[in-house]
Design a protein around this motif. Sequence first.
Motif, PDB file in Angstrom:
ATOM      1  N   SER A  11       0.842  -1.187   0.000  1.00 46.32           N
ATOM      2  CA  SER A  11       0.000   0.000   0.000  1.00 46.32           C
ATOM      3  C   SER A  11       0.881   1.243   0.000  1.00 46.32           C
ATOM      4  O   SER A  11       2.040   1.211   0.402  1.00 46.32           O
ATOM      5  N   ILE A  12       0.302   2.337  -0.484  1.00 42.49           N
ATOM      6  CA  ILE A  12       1.007   3.613  -0.578  1.00 42.49           C
ATOM      7  C   ILE A  12       0.304   4.602   0.336  1.00 42.49           C
ATOM      8  O   ILE A  12      -0.921   4.714   0.312  1.00 42.49           O
ATOM      9  N   LYS A  22       4.186   0.440   2.169  1.00 43.28           N
ATOM     10  CA  LYS A  22       4.021  -0.518   3.270  1.00 43.28           C
ATOM     11  C   LYS A  22       3.579  -1.871   2.735  1.00 43.28           C
ATOM     12  O   LYS A  22       2.924  -1.957   1.697  1.00 43.28           O
ATOM     13  N   GLU A  23       3.947  -2.900   3.458  1.00 39.33           N
ATOM     14  CA  GLU A  23       3.435  -4.241   3.240  1.00 39.33           C
ATOM     15  C   GLU A  23       2.836  -4.670   4.569  1.00 39.33           C
ATOM     16  O   GLU A  23       3.557  -4.841   5.553  1.00 39.33           O
ATOM     17  N   LYS A  24       1.513  -4.768   4.586  1.00 43.45           N
ATOM     18  CA  LYS A  24       0.750  -4.964   5.823  1.00 43.45           C
ATOM     19  C   LYS A  24       1.088  -3.812   6.760  1.00 43.45           C
ATOM     20  O   LYS A  24       0.841  -2.669   6.413  1.00 43.45           O
TER      21      LYS A  24
END
Length: 41
Positions: A11-12, A22-24
């Motif tokens: 996600s951004i 981010k990842e999780k």
Amino acid sequence: MKILIEGYNKSIHKRDNQLLIKEKDDELEKINLKRIDVIES
């Protein structure tokens, strides 16, 4: 600078003058927005 984000569960987010990837719940990368020309996904 060109940004390419690959994979799932990424996600951004924007915080102040930074782009966060981010990842999780883990922050993978912090980038100053002034350095970015292109974002691809």
